[in-house]
Motif scaffolding. Structure first.
Motif, mmCIF file in Angstrom:
data_model
loop_
_atom_site.group_PDB
_atom_site.id
_atom_site.type_symbol
_atom_site.label_atom_id
_atom_site.label_comp_id
_atom_site.label_asym_id
_atom_site.label_seq_id
_atom_site.Cartn_x
_atom_site.Cartn_y
_atom_site.Cartn_z
ATOM 1 N N ASP A 119 4.887 14.726 -1.079
ATOM 2 C CA ASP A 119 5.641 15.036 0.142
ATOM 3 C C ASP A 119 6.697 13.948 0.378
ATOM 4 O OD1 ASP A 119 6.346 16.398 2.510
ATOM 5 O OD2 ASP A 119 4.949 15.206 3.704
ATOM 6 N N TRP A 120 7.452 13.624 -0.665
ATOM 7 C CA TRP A 120 8.224 12.402 -0.644
ATOM 8 C C TRP A 120 9.324 12.367 0.407
ATOM 9 C CZ3 TRP A 120 13.427 12.051 -1.383
ATOM 10 C CH2 TRP A 120 14.076 13.097 -2.020
ATOM 11 N N ARG A 121 9.939 13.509 0.693
ATOM 12 C CA ARG A 121 11.018 13.478 1.696
ATOM 13 C C ARG A 121 10.491 13.070 3.068
ATOM 14 N NH1 ARG A 121 12.394 17.630 -1.722
ATOM 15 N NH2 ARG A 121 14.555 17.615 -2.524
ATOM 16 N N THR A 122 9.405 13.710 3.486
ATOM 17 C CA THR A 122 8.819 13.399 4.795
ATOM 18 C C THR A 122 8.280 11.980 4.830
ATOM 19 O OG1 THR A 122 8.208 15.712 5.134
ATOM 20 C CG2 THR A 122 7.044 14.070 6.451
ATOM 21 N N GLN A 123 7.563 11.603 3.794
ATOM 22 C CA GLN A 123 6.900 10.301 3.809
ATOM 23 C C GLN A 123 7.888 9.148 3.632
ATOM 24 O OE1 GLN A 123 3.910 10.476 4.903
ATOM 25 N NE2 GLN A 123 3.869 12.713 4.655
ATOM 26 N N LEU A 124 8.944 9.348 2.857
ATOM 27 C CA LEU A 124 9.946 8.295 2.725
ATOM 28 C C LEU A 124 10.691 8.087 4.038
ATOM 29 C CD1 LEU A 124 11.154 6.301 0.683
ATOM 30 C CD2 LEU A 124 12.887 8.038 0.138
ATOM 31 N N ALA A 125 10.961 9.169 4.749
ATOM 32 C CA ALA A 125 11.600 9.047 6.065
ATOM 33 C C ALA A 125 10.693 8.284 7.026
ATOM 34 C CB ALA A 125 11.919 10.434 6.615
ATOM 35 N N LEU B 39 5.535 -0.470 1.564
ATOM 36 C CA LEU B 39 4.907 0.834 1.766
ATOM 37 C C LEU B 39 5.631 1.827 0.866
ATOM 38 C CD1 LEU B 39 2.793 2.511 3.326
ATOM 39 C CD2 LEU B 39 4.601 3.008 5.004
ATOM 40 N N ALA B 40 4.911 2.389 -0.099
ATOM 41 C CA ALA B 40 5.515 3.289 -1.072
ATOM 42 C C ALA B 40 4.908 4.682 -0.970
ATOM 43 C CB ALA B 40 5.319 2.745 -2.488
ATOM 44 N N VAL B 41 5.700 5.677 -1.287
ATOM 45 C CA VAL B 41 5.213 7.058 -1.318
ATOM 46 C C VAL B 41 4.475 7.264 -2.631
ATOM 47 C CG1 VAL B 41 5.857 9.483 -1.238
ATOM 48 C CG2 VAL B 41 7.148 7.802 0.106
ATOM 49 N N THR C 10 0.854 -1.180 0.000
ATOM 50 C CA THR C 10 0.000 0.000 0.000
ATOM 51 C C THR C 10 0.893 1.235 0.000
ATOM 52 O OG1 THR C 10 -2.007 1.019 0.903
ATOM 53 C CG2 THR C 10 -0.354 0.232 2.506
ATOM 54 N N LYS C 11 0.288 2.406 0.195
ATOM 55 C CA LYS C 11 1.035 3.636 -0.046
ATOM 56 C C LYS C 11 0.779 4.686 1.021
ATOM 57 C CE LYS C 11 0.681 2.791 -5.009
ATOM 58 N NZ LYS C 11 -0.401 1.790 -5.006
ATOM 59 N N LEU C 12 1.663 5.679 1.041
ATOM 60 C CA LEU C 12 1.482 6.896 1.816
ATOM 61 C C LEU C 12 1.145 8.019 0.839
ATOM 62 C CD1 LEU C 12 4.515 6.706 4.283
ATOM 63 C CD2 LEU C 12 2.088 6.506 4.900
ATOM 64 N N ALA C 13 0.013 8.652 1.059
ATOM 65 C CA ALA C 13 -0.417 9.758 0.201
ATOM 66 C C ALA C 13 -0.864 10.893 1.112
ATOM 67 C CB ALA C 13 -1.553 9.325 -0.719
ATOM 68 N N ALA C 14 0.122 11.521 1.753
ATOM 69 C CA ALA C 14 -0.168 12.526 2.777
ATOM 70 C C ALA C 14 0.761 13.720 2.603
ATOM 71 C CB ALA C 14 -0.001 11.927 4.173
ATOM 72 N N ASP C 15 0.433 14.806 3.295
ATOM 73 C CA ASP C 15 1.169 16.060 3.098
ATOM 74 C C ASP C 15 2.026 16.495 4.274
ATOM 75 O OD1 ASP C 15 0.180 16.511 0.470
ATOM 76 O OD2 ASP C 15 -1.709 17.194 1.312
ATOM 77 N N ASP C 16 2.027 15.729 5.349
ATOM 78 C CA ASP C 16 2.921 16.025 6.466
ATOM 79 C C ASP C 16 3.085 14.773 7.318
ATOM 80 O OD1 ASP C 16 0.750 15.930 8.457
ATOM 81 O OD2 ASP C 16 0.178 17.917 7.726
ATOM 82 N N ARG C 17 3.962 14.853 8.287
ATOM 83 C CA ARG C 17 4.300 13.680 9.104
ATOM 84 C C ARG C 17 3.079 13.137 9.854
ATOM 85 N NH1 ARG C 17 8.823 10.430 11.248
ATOM 86 N NH2 ARG C 17 7.840 9.348 12.979
ATOM 87 N N ALA C 18 2.350 13.998 10.528
ATOM 88 C CA ALA C 18 1.202 13.549 11.316
ATOM 89 C C ALA C 18 0.152 12.886 10.431
ATOM 90 C CB ALA C 18 0.595 14.716 12.084
#
Length: 303
Positions: free
Chosen positions: A148-154, A141-143, A112-120
């Motif tokens: 917001d790839w830097r935050t979400q990849l971290a 888990l993929a961005v 699945t994926k992360l599709a978000a705009d900030d850490r929280a």
């Protein structure tokens, strides 16, 4: 589509007949075993044909019933990789419910994926994805689309360290993002990159696929059917004369085999909600890779 059904061979009938057993009793495919390919970062092998859920799993209650057979044929055919996203409306809910109902979760390599705009937002979204998928971990888990790839990849890396994620990755589905994606893959070296690639859209060959190969990054292919448009373009056309020689009996199999024949590609994830098309897709997972000449002939058809 009619053009696809015209080219389904008797081999499909054999495979599906072998699959028709009491609910969710799984048997191996009647024909050649699906090819396994290694993930460069670990050496783990996964089947070369997977499944996406965009559109096909975004269904109401009535639409879930055929998906049980889609899943059953998928696993019985030796496949395991399923890709989804919180952006695909209720696809995570539908997939999670059906995997729980059928008892197939442990047979599935789940992405699945992360599709978000900030850490929280990313943290909350991942927690919600686990709830919707009715699981405590995912394999990948993929961005999503470099959002917001830097935050979400971290964040994905932290979740991997915690054991909630086995692999991390980056995705996109448009040619204009390929250069940026290639640069990030070279710098960050994720486990996976997911990208669009088909006989009518070969831009990924310029940079993304070579960069992935050079940096030991597994490649997951989306849009291998160009969102279904390829089938209308071959309606009424016979397969190339050499197709039968490489075990191909439908245009769908040919489009998938084109993608899997690139040496950098690890897995292709066609989406379908129809059991007979699932059986057909899986037939693309065994047999020889297309030669450079065969691949070039196919590309020329769509110029």
């Amino acid at each position: 589509m009619a053009s696809r059904r015209e080219f389904l061979s008797a081999a499909i009938a054999v495979a599906t007949a072998a699959a028709l057993r009491p609910a969710f009793a799984l048997t191996p495919p009647a024909t050649g075993a699906i090819e396994l390919r290694a993930i460069p970062s670990t050496g783990e092998k996964i089947p070369v044909i997977g499944m996406g859920t965009s559109g096909s799993f975004e269904v109401d209650v009535a639409g879930r019933e055929p998906l049980k057979e889609v899943l059953r044929r998928f696993v019985a055919g030796g496949a395991s990789v399923i890709d989804t996203s919180p952006n695909y409306s209720n696809a995570e809910d539908v997939l999670g419910d059906l995997l729980a109902e059928t008892g197939l979760r442990d047979r599935i390599w789940l992405a699945t994926k992360l599709a978000a705009d900030d850490r929280a937002a990313g943290e909350a979204q991942f927690a919600d994805s686990l709830r919707r998928l009715r699981t405590d971990r995912v394999e990948l888990l993929a961005v999503h689309n470099l959002r917001d790839w830097r935050t979400q990849l971290a964040l994905a890396r932290e979740l991997k360290a915690q054991g909630k994620v086995k692999y991390i990755g980056l995705t996109h589905f448009r040619d204009e993002a390929h250069d940026q994606l290639a640069d990030i893959v070279a710098a960050e070296k994720p486990d996976f990159v997911q990208i669009n690639y088909s006989v009518s859209a070969v831009n990924a060959e310029k940079r993304v696929l070579p960069v992935a190969a050079d940096n030991g990054v597994a490649v997951m292919i989306n849009r291998a059917f160009d969102d279904g448009r390829l089938f209308s373009r071959v309606a009424g056309q016979a397969l190339p004369g050499w197709a039968a020689e490489v075990g191909i009996s439908s245009w769908a199999q040919l489009f998938l085999r084109f993608a899997t024949s690139h040496p950098a590609v690890t897995v292709v994830i066609p989406a379908t909600g129809k059991p007979e098309r699932q059986s057909d897709n899986l037939l693309a997972g065994s047999g020889p890779r297309l030669t450079d000449a065969q691949r070039a002939e196919l590309v020329a058809l769509f110029r």
